[in-house]
Design a protein around this motif. Structure first.
Motif, PDB file in Angstrom:
ATOM      1  N   PRO A 212       0.890  -1.294   0.188  1.00 47.62           N
ATOM      2  CA  PRO A 212      -0.048   0.002   0.011  1.00 47.62           C
ATOM      3  C   PRO A 212       0.874   1.387  -0.076  1.00 47.62           C
ATOM      4  O   PRO A 212       1.909   1.380   0.512  1.00 47.62           O
ATOM      5  CB  PRO A 212      -0.967   0.029   1.502  1.00 47.62           C
ATOM      6  N   PHE A 213       0.611   2.355  -0.597  1.00 49.06           N
ATOM      7  CA  PHE A 213       0.962   3.625  -0.600  1.00 49.06           C
ATOM      8  C   PHE A 213       0.020   4.850  -0.527  1.00 49.06           C
ATOM      9  O   PHE A 213      -1.295   4.468  -0.774  1.00 49.06           O
ATOM     10  CB  PHE A 213       2.037   3.699  -1.892  1.00 49.06           C
ATOM     11  N   LYS A 214       0.436   5.950  -0.299  1.00 45.27           N
ATOM     12  CA  LYS A 214      -0.477   7.014   0.030  1.00 45.27           C
ATOM     13  C   LYS A 214      -0.427   7.873  -1.181  1.00 45.27           C
ATOM     14  O   LYS A 214       0.662   8.419  -1.299  1.00 45.27           O
ATOM     15  CB  LYS A 214      -0.460   7.606   1.210  1.00 45.27           C
ATOM     16  N   ILE A 215      -1.421   8.333  -1.856  1.00 48.93           N
ATOM     17  CA  ILE A 215      -1.212   9.547  -2.950  1.00 48.93           C
ATOM     18  C   ILE A 215      -1.520  10.700  -2.143  1.00 48.93           C
ATOM     19  O   ILE A 215      -2.516  10.922  -1.398  1.00 48.93           O
ATOM     20  CB  ILE A 215      -2.371   9.343  -3.839  1.00 48.93           C
ATOM     21  N   ILE A 216      -0.443  11.860  -2.282  1.00 48.33           N
ATOM     22  CA  ILE A 216      -0.495  13.081  -1.572  1.00 48.33           C
ATOM     23  C   ILE A 216      -0.875  14.122  -2.469  1.00 48.33           C
ATOM     24  O   ILE A 216      -1.262  15.041  -2.101  1.00 48.33           O
ATOM     25  CB  ILE A 216       0.569  13.299  -0.740  1.00 48.33           C
ATOM     26  N   ALA A 217      -0.702  13.771  -3.764  1.00 47.97           N
ATOM     27  CA  ALA A 217      -0.695  15.140  -4.775  1.00 47.97           C
ATOM     28  C   ALA A 217      -0.939  14.454  -6.031  1.00 47.97           C
ATOM     29  O   ALA A 217      -0.698  13.667  -6.602  1.00 47.97           O
ATOM     30  CB  ALA A 217       0.527  15.909  -4.683  1.00 47.97           C
ATOM     31  N   GLU A 224      -6.463  17.272  -0.746  1.00 46.37           N
ATOM     32  CA  GLU A 224      -6.981  17.681   0.543  1.00 46.37           C
ATOM     33  C   GLU A 224      -6.492  16.816   1.683  1.00 46.37           C
ATOM     34  O   GLU A 224      -6.214  17.155   2.946  1.00 46.37           O
ATOM     35  CB  GLU A 224      -8.598  17.810   0.633  1.00 46.37           C
ATOM     36  N   LYS A 225      -6.771  15.340   1.333  1.00 43.03           N
ATOM     37  CA  LYS A 225      -6.329  14.416   2.314  1.00 43.03           C
ATOM     38  C   LYS A 225      -5.386  13.328   1.656  1.00 43.03           C
ATOM     39  O   LYS A 225      -5.742  13.030   0.626  1.00 43.03           O
ATOM     40  CB  LYS A 225      -7.577  13.631   2.663  1.00 43.03           C
ATOM     41  N   THR A 226      -4.633  12.574   2.327  1.00 39.77           N
ATOM     42  CA  THR A 226      -3.952  11.577   1.599  1.00 39.77           C
ATOM     43  C   THR A 226      -4.861  10.277   1.336  1.00 39.77           C
ATOM     44  O   THR A 226      -5.962  10.148   2.008  1.00 39.77           O
ATOM     45  CB  THR A 226      -2.983  10.968   2.429  1.00 39.77           C
ATOM     46  N   GLN A 227      -4.691   9.589   0.304  1.00 34.44           N
ATOM     47  CA  GLN A 227      -5.428   8.371  -0.434  1.00 34.44           C
ATOM     48  C   GLN A 227      -4.564   7.300  -0.311  1.00 34.44           C
ATOM     49  O   GLN A 227      -3.799   7.171  -1.134  1.00 34.44           O
ATOM     50  CB  GLN A 227      -5.872   8.863  -1.563  1.00 34.44           C
ATOM     51  N   GLN A 228      -4.949   6.156   0.576  1.00 35.53           N
ATOM     52  CA  GLN A 228      -4.355   5.166   0.604  1.00 35.53           C
ATOM     53  C   GLN A 228      -4.858   4.061  -0.413  1.00 35.53           C
ATOM     54  O   GLN A 228      -6.064   3.956  -0.623  1.00 35.53           O
ATOM     55  CB  GLN A 228      -4.373   4.481   1.914  1.00 35.53           C
ATOM     56  N   VAL A 229      -3.734   3.435  -1.107  1.00 34.17           N
ATOM     57  CA  VAL A 229      -4.096   2.599  -2.271  1.00 34.17           C
ATOM     58  C   VAL A 229      -3.368   1.633  -2.567  1.00 34.17           C
ATOM     59  O   VAL A 229      -2.247   1.471  -1.904  1.00 34.17           O
ATOM     60  CB  VAL A 229      -4.387   3.358  -3.769  1.00 34.17           C
ATOM     61  N   THR A 230      -3.289   0.717  -3.233  1.00 31.92           N
ATOM     62  CA  THR A 230      -2.421  -0.162  -3.833  1.00 31.92           C
ATOM     63  C   THR A 230      -2.028   0.038  -5.170  1.00 31.92           C
ATOM     64  O   THR A 230      -0.925  -0.794  -5.961  1.00 31.92           O
ATOM     65  CB  THR A 230      -2.737  -1.726  -3.583  1.00 31.92           C
ATOM     66  N   ALA A 286      10.024  12.300   9.403  1.00 33.52           N
ATOM     67  CA  ALA A 286       8.993  12.427   8.290  1.00 33.52           C
ATOM     68  C   ALA A 286       7.696  12.715   9.229  1.00 33.52           C
ATOM     69  O   ALA A 286       7.544  12.081  10.134  1.00 33.52           O
ATOM     70  CB  ALA A 286       8.537  11.198   7.582  1.00 33.52           C
ATOM     71  N   PHE A 287       6.893  13.607   8.685  1.00 35.54           N
ATOM     72  CA  PHE A 287       5.476  13.934   9.221  1.00 35.54           C
ATOM     73  C   PHE A 287       4.705  14.213   7.911  1.00 35.54           C
ATOM     74  O   PHE A 287       4.712  15.319   7.360  1.00 35.54           O
ATOM     75  CB  PHE A 287       5.647  15.286  10.195  1.00 35.54           C
ATOM     76  N   ILE A 288       3.649  13.308   7.854  1.00 36.68           N
ATOM     77  CA  ILE A 288       2.802  13.336   6.873  1.00 36.68           C
ATOM     78  C   ILE A 288       1.297  13.691   7.620  1.00 36.68           C
ATOM     79  O   ILE A 288       0.779  12.768   8.025  1.00 36.68           O
ATOM     80  CB  ILE A 288       2.550  12.107   6.281  1.00 36.68           C
ATOM     81  N   PRO A 289       0.748  14.962   7.566  1.00 37.79           N
ATOM     82  CA  PRO A 289      -0.670  15.090   8.237  1.00 37.79           C
ATOM     83  C   PRO A 289      -1.634  14.264   7.483  1.00 37.79           C
ATOM     84  O   PRO A 289      -1.535  14.305   6.219  1.00 37.79           O
ATOM     85  CB  PRO A 289      -0.687  16.670   8.099  1.00 37.79           C
ATOM     86  N   GLU A 290      -2.590  13.999   8.006  1.00 45.94           N
ATOM     87  CA  GLU A 290      -3.866  13.254   7.384  1.00 45.94           C
ATOM     88  C   GLU A 290      -4.495  14.430   6.116  1.00 45.94           C
ATOM     89  O   GLU A 290      -4.841  14.108   5.162  1.00 45.94           O
ATOM     90  CB  GLU A 290      -4.797  12.851   8.356  1.00 45.94           C
TER      91      GLU A 290
END
Ligand SMILES: [Cu+2]
Length: 429
Positions: A212-217, A224-230, A286-290
């Motif tokens: 899994p990874f998070k889309i941030i941009a 607006e918010k991170t999106q967790q996907v595979t 690292a710090f990734i806010p929701e």
């Protein structure tokens, strides 16, 4: 105007032909910037001015387009907005970068050849509001179609017909100009990976061996918010930034593309682009806010449509098949007034996918086939599936002049699937 050099970054890009090793076995006659594929990474902070001198040492004209940057029309780098830079000449591009995000530059002249041979690079705009990560990497995705002698394959009449119809794909798969590269990372770290799909036609369906990874941009910066996907689809021209990691020491996994059927004669394939190897652990800051930022909606989903744009593919006497916008090739579209909210219904009546790209302006997708999109984002490239329809909202801010939108499958763009229009000051009419 006197330039404030503390907020201006200067770069020079020289376009030329050079030998480039895509792997130990393959050296190609590349075309690119500063003898490298990709060209140098251009970096600036949000709000800074970039001054980029482009010298042309090729044997044919070129122009450089700054994909995703909201710049003045005269700096957009198309043959619609400037005289192409002829061999031996140079042109100075100068513009402010008003948005943080992952952008890129590429040739916008004879693109099917110049981009295929390597004329592209990344343009990264940073901001203090970016999430803090341990490392940042840029992955420019590309594919080349080479002969056994490592020359760019031209093919016979039929091959070229299919190339025009399907878009050109190749099986030399590159990340940052290299085949089968190894990406060494530290365990325990959280990284920002900026993906840019520079391919002519290859749809890159990002997959990290199921991790899994998070889309941030996306194209126009943070969501607006991170999106967790595979997995994540990145079509030609599009960008996606993800948060990768932390991973465990000793892990190995692939950066790969899952099969994607974009409804052409090309068989969808599962392809590996690079291998990631996780080494010794390192501490993380690292710090990734929701919540990453607020995106104000430009318009509600039911906003009335102000213009219809139709992408279609039809049989023609001249070419066998034509790639059209509003039933024409290289269409002249109507002007839009500065400051007037645009709600465009963009439809694809054909039986294949097309990535719609607008120059110089971001849009928000407000409706996809009758439904609200999953999340808000600023986009400049959006994939239109076969027989699909989207509503996009955008505002022509005060940057009058000539602009264009087109399919970012380069062969379709060349075949005519594009339109020009003007942004005008409506108060003068
Ligand atoms: Cu297309």
């Amino acid at each position: 105007m006197q330039l404030d050099t503390t907020s201006t970054k200067y770069y020079q890009l020289t376009a030329s032909e050079f030998n480039w090793e895509v792997s130990d076995e393959k050296t190609i006659k590349a075309w690119g910037f500063n003898n490298s594929i990709p060209g140098p990474v251009l970096r600036a902070k949000k709000g800074e001015t970039l001054v980029i001198k482009v010298k042309n040492h090729l044997n044919e004209p070129t122009v450089v387009h700054w994909h995703g940057i909201r710049l003045p029309s005269s700096m957009d780098g198309t043959d619609d907005t400037q005289k192409p830079i002829v061999p031996g000449e140079e042109f100075e591009y100068k513009f402010v970068v008003p948005d943080a995000g992952t952008f890129w530059y590429h040739s916008h002249q004879n693109e099917t050849e110049q981009m295929e041979k390597g004329m592209y690079g990344a343009l990264i705009v940073e901001d203090e509001t970016d999430p803090v990560t341990d490392t940042e990497r840029i992955f420019m995705i590309d594919d080349m179609r080479l002969t056994a002698d490592n020359e760019f394959k031209k093919g016979n009449f039929f091959a070229r017909w299919f190339e025009r119809h399907d878009g050109r794909e190749g099986d030399t798969l590159l990340i940052n100009g290299k085949e089968n590269s190894i990406v060494n990372i530290h365990a325990g770290q959280t990284e920002r990976w900026r993906f840019i799909n520079t391919s002519s036609a290859k749809y890159f369906r990002l997959y990290l061996s199921g991790k899994p990874f998070k889309i941030i941009a996306t194209d126009g910066g943070l969501l607006e918010k991170t999106q967790q996907v595979t997995e994540a689809l990145i079509t030609p021209g599009e960008r996606i930034d993800i948060i990768a990691g932390p991973f465990t020491q000793g892990e190995t996994f692939a950066i790969e593309s899952l099969p994607y059927n974009r409804m052409t004669s090309i068989k969808p394939k599962h392809q590996q682009y690079a291998t990631v190897k996780v080494g010794a652990a390192k501490s993380s800051v690292a710090f990734i806010p929701e919540n990453l930022r607020k995106i104000e909606a430009l318009a509600p989903q039911d906003a009335p449509v102000t213009r219809k744009v139709k992408f279609s593919v039809v049989a023609s006497w001249k070419h066998g098949i034509d790639f059209l916008v509003n039933n024409d090739v290289h269409t002249a579209d109507k002007p839009v007034n500065i400051g007037e909210l645009q709600i465009w219904e963009v439809s694809n009546t054909s039986l294949m996918d097309h990535p719609f790209h607008s120059h110089g302006f971001f849009f928000q997708v407000i409706e996809e086939n009758g439904k609200a999109p999953a999340y808000k984002a600023w986009k400049d490239t959006y994939n239109l599936k076969p027989r699909s329809k989207v509503k996009i909202a955008w505002i022509p801010d005060n940057r009058p002049g000539r602009w264009m939108y087109h399919c970012h499958i380069l062969e379709h763009h060349e075949a005519g699937m594009m339109a020009h229009f003007e942004v005008v000051d409506g108060s003068n009419y």
